[in-house]
Design a protein around this motif. Structure first.
Motif, PDB file in Angstrom:
ATOM      1  N   TYR B  24      94.584  65.823 -52.621  1.00 13.07           N
ATOM      2  CA  TYR B  24      93.306  66.261 -52.167  1.00 13.07           C
ATOM      3  C   TYR B  24      92.262  66.758 -53.198  1.00 13.07           C
ATOM      4  N   ALA B  25      91.066  66.794 -52.872  1.00 14.43           N
ATOM      5  CA  ALA B  25      89.721  66.832 -53.982  1.00 14.43           C
ATOM      6  C   ALA B  25      89.813  68.325 -54.874  1.00 14.43           C
ATOM      7  N   SER B  26      90.009  69.138 -54.202  1.00 18.23           N
ATOM      8  CA  SER B  26      90.024  70.606 -54.851  1.00 18.23           C
ATOM      9  C   SER B  26      91.327  70.624 -55.779  1.00 18.23           C
ATOM     10  N   PRO B  27      92.613  70.349 -55.420  1.00 15.44           N
ATOM     11  CA  PRO B  27      93.588  70.303 -56.366  1.00 15.44           C
ATOM     12  C   PRO B  27      93.092  69.311 -57.594  1.00 15.44           C
ATOM     13  N   LYS B  28      92.791  68.305 -57.187  1.00 11.22           N
ATOM     14  CA  LYS B  28      92.209  67.242 -58.260  1.00 11.22           C
ATOM     15  C   LYS B  28      91.374  68.049 -59.341  1.00 11.22           C
ATOM     16  N   ARG B  29      90.607  68.807 -59.234  1.00 13.30           N
ATOM     17  CA  ARG B  29      89.851  69.570 -59.966  1.00 13.30           C
ATOM     18  C   ARG B  29      90.685  70.162 -61.094  1.00 13.30           C
ATOM     19  N   VAL B  30      91.900  70.831 -60.575  1.00 11.57           N
ATOM     20  CA  VAL B  30      92.689  71.395 -61.469  1.00 11.57           C
ATOM     21  C   VAL B  30      93.380  70.352 -62.054  1.00 11.57           C
ATOM     22  N   ILE B  31      93.938  69.321 -61.537  1.00 13.65           N
ATOM     23  CA  ILE B  31      94.813  68.188 -62.400  1.00 13.65           C
ATOM     24  C   ILE B  31      93.786  67.671 -63.378  1.00 13.65           C
ATOM     25  N   LEU B  32      92.660  67.370 -63.010  1.00 16.11           N
ATOM     26  CA  LEU B  32      91.468  66.908 -64.066  1.00 16.11           C
ATOM     27  C   LEU B  32      91.492  67.719 -65.255  1.00 16.11           C
ATOM     28  N   CYS B  33      91.513  69.079 -65.101  1.00 18.37           N
ATOM     29  CA  CYS B  33      91.378  69.991 -66.016  1.00 18.37           C
ATOM     30  C   CYS B  33      92.755  69.935 -67.112  1.00 18.37           C
ATOM     31  N   LEU B  34      93.567  70.100 -66.380  1.00 19.28           N
ATOM     32  CA  LEU B  34      94.954  69.940 -67.143  1.00 19.28           C
ATOM     33  C   LEU B  34      95.228  68.632 -67.860  1.00 19.28           C
ATOM     34  N   LEU B  61     101.914  81.867 -50.755  1.00 15.45           N
ATOM     35  CA  LEU B  61     101.263  81.661 -51.876  1.00 15.45           C
ATOM     36  C   LEU B  61      99.720  81.743 -51.817  1.00 15.45           C
ATOM     37  N   GLN B  62      99.322  80.984 -50.885  1.00 14.78           N
ATOM     38  CA  GLN B  62      97.743  81.196 -50.636  1.00 14.78           C
ATOM     39  C   GLN B  62      97.327  81.790 -49.335  1.00 14.78           C
ATOM     40  N   PRO B  63      96.992  83.093 -49.384  1.00 13.77           N
ATOM     41  CA  PRO B  63      96.693  83.757 -47.965  1.00 13.77           C
ATOM     42  C   PRO B  63      95.724  83.298 -47.313  1.00 13.77           C
ATOM     43  N   PHE B  64      94.868  82.481 -47.807  1.00  7.59           N
ATOM     44  CA  PHE B  64      93.800  82.058 -46.995  1.00  7.59           C
ATOM     45  C   PHE B  64      93.912  80.555 -46.349  1.00  7.59           C
ATOM     46  N   GLY B  65      95.137  80.055 -46.746  1.00  9.97           N
ATOM     47  CA  GLY B  65      95.559  78.737 -46.162  1.00  9.97           C
ATOM     48  C   GLY B  65      94.675  77.583 -46.704  1.00  9.97           C
ATOM     49  N   VAL B  66      94.357  77.500 -48.078  1.00 14.71           N
ATOM     50  CA  VAL B  66      93.414  76.708 -48.326  1.00 14.71           C
ATOM     51  C   VAL B  66      94.027  76.231 -49.830  1.00 14.71           C
ATOM     52  N   LEU B  67      93.932  74.920 -50.024  1.00 11.10           N
ATOM     53  CA  LEU B  67      94.085  74.170 -51.412  1.00 11.10           C
ATOM     54  C   LEU B  67      93.277  74.432 -52.608  1.00 11.10           C
ATOM     55  N   PRO B  68      93.868  74.534 -53.863  1.00  7.73           N
ATOM     56  CA  PRO B  68      95.384  74.512 -54.119  1.00  7.73           C
ATOM     57  C   PRO B  68      95.727  75.611 -54.389  1.00  7.73           C
ATOM     58  N   GLU B  79      92.376  79.443 -55.957  1.00  7.82           N
ATOM     59  CA  GLU B  79      90.998  79.354 -56.172  1.00  7.82           C
ATOM     60  C   GLU B  79      90.744  78.233 -57.300  1.00  7.82           C
ATOM     61  N   SER B  80      90.372  77.000 -57.165  1.00  8.21           N
ATOM     62  CA  SER B  80      90.464  75.809 -58.225  1.00  8.21           C
ATOM     63  C   SER B  80      89.686  76.174 -59.241  1.00  8.21           C
ATOM     64  N   ARG B  81      88.270  76.761 -59.197  1.00  7.01           N
ATOM     65  CA  ARG B  81      87.496  77.328 -60.339  1.00  7.01           C
ATOM     66  C   ARG B  81      87.891  78.291 -60.970  1.00  7.01           C
ATOM     67  N   ALA B  82      88.827  79.303 -60.345  1.00 10.16           N
ATOM     68  CA  ALA B  82      89.407  80.243 -61.190  1.00 10.16           C
ATOM     69  C   ALA B  82      90.295  79.702 -62.253  1.00 10.16           C
ATOM     70  N   ILE B  83      91.403  78.683 -61.638  1.00 13.85           N
ATOM     71  CA  ILE B  83      92.434  78.043 -62.135  1.00 13.85           C
ATOM     72  C   ILE B  83      92.042  77.242 -63.245  1.00 13.85           C
ATOM     73  N   ILE B  84      90.845  76.485 -63.183  1.00 14.98           N
ATOM     74  CA  ILE B  84      90.426  75.690 -64.232  1.00 14.98           C
ATOM     75  C   ILE B  84      89.673  76.613 -65.527  1.00 14.98           C
ATOM     76  N   ARG B  85      89.154  77.721 -65.145  1.00 15.30           N
ATOM     77  CA  ARG B  85      88.716  78.498 -66.155  1.00 15.30           C
ATOM     78  C   ARG B  85      90.025  79.195 -66.952  1.00 15.30           C
ATOM     79  N   TYR B  86      90.885  79.428 -66.138  1.00  7.77           N
ATOM     80  CA  TYR B  86      92.142  79.993 -66.826  1.00  7.77           C
ATOM     81  C   TYR B  86      92.602  79.024 -68.058  1.00  7.77           C
TER      82      TYR B  86
END
Lengths: 214, 229
Positions: B24-34, B61-68, B79-86
Motif C-alpha cells: 500500500y501507498a503509505s508504507p511505500k512512502r517509507v520504503i521510498l525513503c529507505l 504495534l499500531q494502536p490506530f490500526g493503520v499502515l505502516p 506514522e509514515s511521515r514521522a518514519i521518513i523524517r527519522y
C-alpha cells in the motif's frame, strides 16, 4: 528580529504558533487577519499563504506557513542556539515526538475540525450544524482518546518524560473540546489524559495566549 | 501476516528495519525513503482486505490500526511521515540529502510536507477509497464526494503549478522529503484512478512529476512492491 504572525487569537492554528513562540521566548507581533469576513482568501493574504489560510509568519526575509511547520522551525532554531529544547533529546525521542504530531494531524484534528464546523462556524453563518455528524465524530474520538490514555499511562508526556511540541500541538483543539465543544467529560473520564491536560493547559505560555485580546 | 524477507546486500547477522504493509501507498512512502537513503529493510505483508490491520497482533504495534509501522530492533515507530523524517535524519551521511542544508531550508521542507498531509492528501485518499477500495468491498461510491475531491485537488494543483514555475522542486531547487512524500499516492492518479490529466494539464506539475517518478528509487519500489490497488 520580531516575528510577524498573521492570524487571529480565536483560531486554533495561529494559537499553536503563538504558544510555541511564547514557550521559546521569540518575540512576535500578531497582525490580525479577519477570518469572519474571509480576509484570508483575499489577494494580500494569498501572497503570504497561497491556500488562503492562517497562520503565516514573516521573520525578516524568511516566510513560512503551516502552523506545525512553523513550530518545528522555531523549535529547531531554539535547540540549535542552545535555547529551550521542545523537540526531544535523542533521535529516537524526536521521532516519537513526530509520531504524536502526526497522530494529532491524522486522528485528532480531523474529528475536532468537523465538530468546530458544525457547532461553531455554520451557526455563525446562520446555518444549522449536523448534530448526527457531531455524535459520529464524538464516537470516533472516544476510541482515539483511549489510545492516548494508554500512552499517557506509560509516559508523562506524549513524546516521553519531557514536554515537547507533540503536547503543545494538542492545546488549541483540546481547548475547543473542553469549552465550546462542551465535551470536557471525554477528558475527565480518562485519568492520565486528564492529568496531562491539566498540566499542559496550565503552562504560562498557554495562559498568556489565552489572555490575548480576542 | 506474512514475513517476506528481501535479501538485499545482507551484512552478516545485522538486523534490518521491518516495514509493515508494502502493498500500500503509505508504507511505500517509507520504503521510498529507505531506498533513497540506501538503508536495508525487509517487509511484512498486511492484507487490508482480510482485515489484518485490525488484528490484535497488529494493533499492539499500531494502536490506530493503520499502515505502516516499522520495527527496528526494539524500536517501533508509526506514522509514515514521522518514519521518513527519522531515517532521513539518522542516515544523514549516506544516500540523498533529503532535509536541506539550513534550518530555513528544513522549514520549507516541513511546510510542503504539511501541505501534502493536510491539503493534497485528504481528497486524494478519499478518491482512492471511493474508486479503488469501495468497489472491492462492495461499498457504494459517492459521485458527489468524488466530484468535490477532484475540485479540491484541482485548486491545490493550481497552487503547485504556480510554485513549481519558480522552483524546481517544492521546497527549493533540490529534491527533498517534501517531494518524496507525494510520490506513492500521486502514482494512483497516473494509473488506476485514471486522472493523469490533473498532472498533465499543468506544465510545471507535469515536469515535476516526471522528474520525481523517474528516480531509480521509485522504479525500485514499483519493481519490488507492485501496487495492489
Amino acid at each position: 528580529m520580531v516575528v510577524k504572525v498573521y492570524g487571529a487569537t480565536y483560531a486554533a492554528c495561529p494559537l499553536r504558533v503563538m504558544t510555541c513562540l511564547f514557550e521559546l521566548g521569540f518575540q512576535f507581533d500578531l497582525i490580525k487577519v479577519d477570518l469572519q469576513s474571509g480576509e484570508q482568501k483575499q489577494p494580500q493574504n494569498l501572497l503570504r499563504q497561497p491556500f488562503g489560510q492562517v497562520p503565516s509568519i514573516e521573520d525578516g526575509d524568511f516566510k513560512l506557513f503551516e502552523s506545525r511547520a512553523i513550530i518545528r522551525y522555531y523549535a529547531a532554531k531554539s535547540a540549535s542556539q542552545g535555547g529551550t529544547n521542545l523537540l526531544g533529546e535523542t533521535l529516537e525521542e524526536r521521532a516519537l515526538v513526530d509520531q504524536w504530531m502526526e497522530v494529532e494531524v491524522n486522528n485528532y484534528n480531523p474529528l475536532i475540525y468537523t465538530m468546530v464546523l458544525q457547532l461553531v462556524v455554520l451557526p455563525q453563518q446562520g446555518q444549522v450544524g449536523d448534530m448526527e455528524l457531531v455524535q459520529d465524530c464524538k464516537g470516533k474520538l472516544e476510541k482515539v482518546l483511549d489510545v492516548y490514555e494508554e500512552r499517557l499511562s506509560k509516559s508523562k508526556y506524549l513524546g516521553g518524560e519531557r514536554f515537547t511540541i507533540a503536547d503543545l500541538t494538542h492545546l488549541p483543539n483540546t481547548r475547543f473540546l473542553v469549552e465550546e465543544g462542551g465535551m470536557e467529560d471525554l477528558i475527565k473520564r480518562r485519568k492520565n489524559l486528564h492529568n496531562w491536560w491539566l498540566d499542559i493547559s496550565s503552562r504560562p505560555s498557554w495562559l498568556k495566549v489565552m489572555d490575548l485580546p480576542k | 501476516m506474512n514475513h517476506k524477507r528481501r535479501k538485499k546486500k545482507q551484512k552478516g547477522a545485522k538486523m534490518v528495519v521491518k516495514v509493515y504493509g508494502p502493498d500500500y501507498a503509505s508504507p511505500k512512502r517509507v520504503i521510498l525513503c529507505l531506498i533513497e537513503k540506501e538503508i536495508d529493510y525487509e517487509t511484512v505483508d498486511v492484507d487490508l482486505f482480510k482485515g489484518e490491520h485490525m488484528s490484535p497482533q497488529y494493533l499492539k504495534l499500531q494502536p490506530f490500526g493503520v499502515l505502516p509501522v516499522i520495527e527496528d530492533g526494539d524500536y517501533k515507530l508509526y506514522e509514515s511521515r514521522a518514519i521518513i523524517r527519522y531515517y532521513a535524519e539518522k542516515y544523514r551521511s549516506q544516500g540523498s540529502e533529503l532535509l536541506g542544508k539550513t534550518i530555513e531550508e528544513r522549514g520549507l521542507i516541513e511546510q510542503w510536507l504539511d501541505v501534502e498531509a493536510h491539503i493534497f492528501q485528504p481528497p486524494l485518499y478519499d478518491l482512492v477509497v471511493q474508486l479503488l477500495i469501495n468497489p472491492k468491498t462492495g461499498v457504494a461510491s459517492d459521485p458527489k464526494r468524488i466530484q468535490e475531491d477532484e475540485e479540491k485537488l484541482t485548486k491545490t494543483l493550481d497552487v503547485y503549478e504556480e510554485r513549481l514555475s519558480v522552483s524546481k522542486y517544492l521546497a527549493s531547487d533540490t529534491f527533498s522529503l517534501a517531494d518524496l512524500s507525494h510520490v506513492p499516492f500521486s502514482n494512483y492518479l497516473m494509473t488506476t484512478l485514471k486522472k493523469e490529466y490533473l498532472i498533465r494539464d499543468r506544465k510545471n506539475v507535469s515536469r515535476w512529476w516526471d522528474d520525481i517518478s523517474s528516480r531509480p528509487s521509485w522504479k525500485k519500489v514499483l519493481e519490488l512492491h507492485p501496487p495492489v490497488l
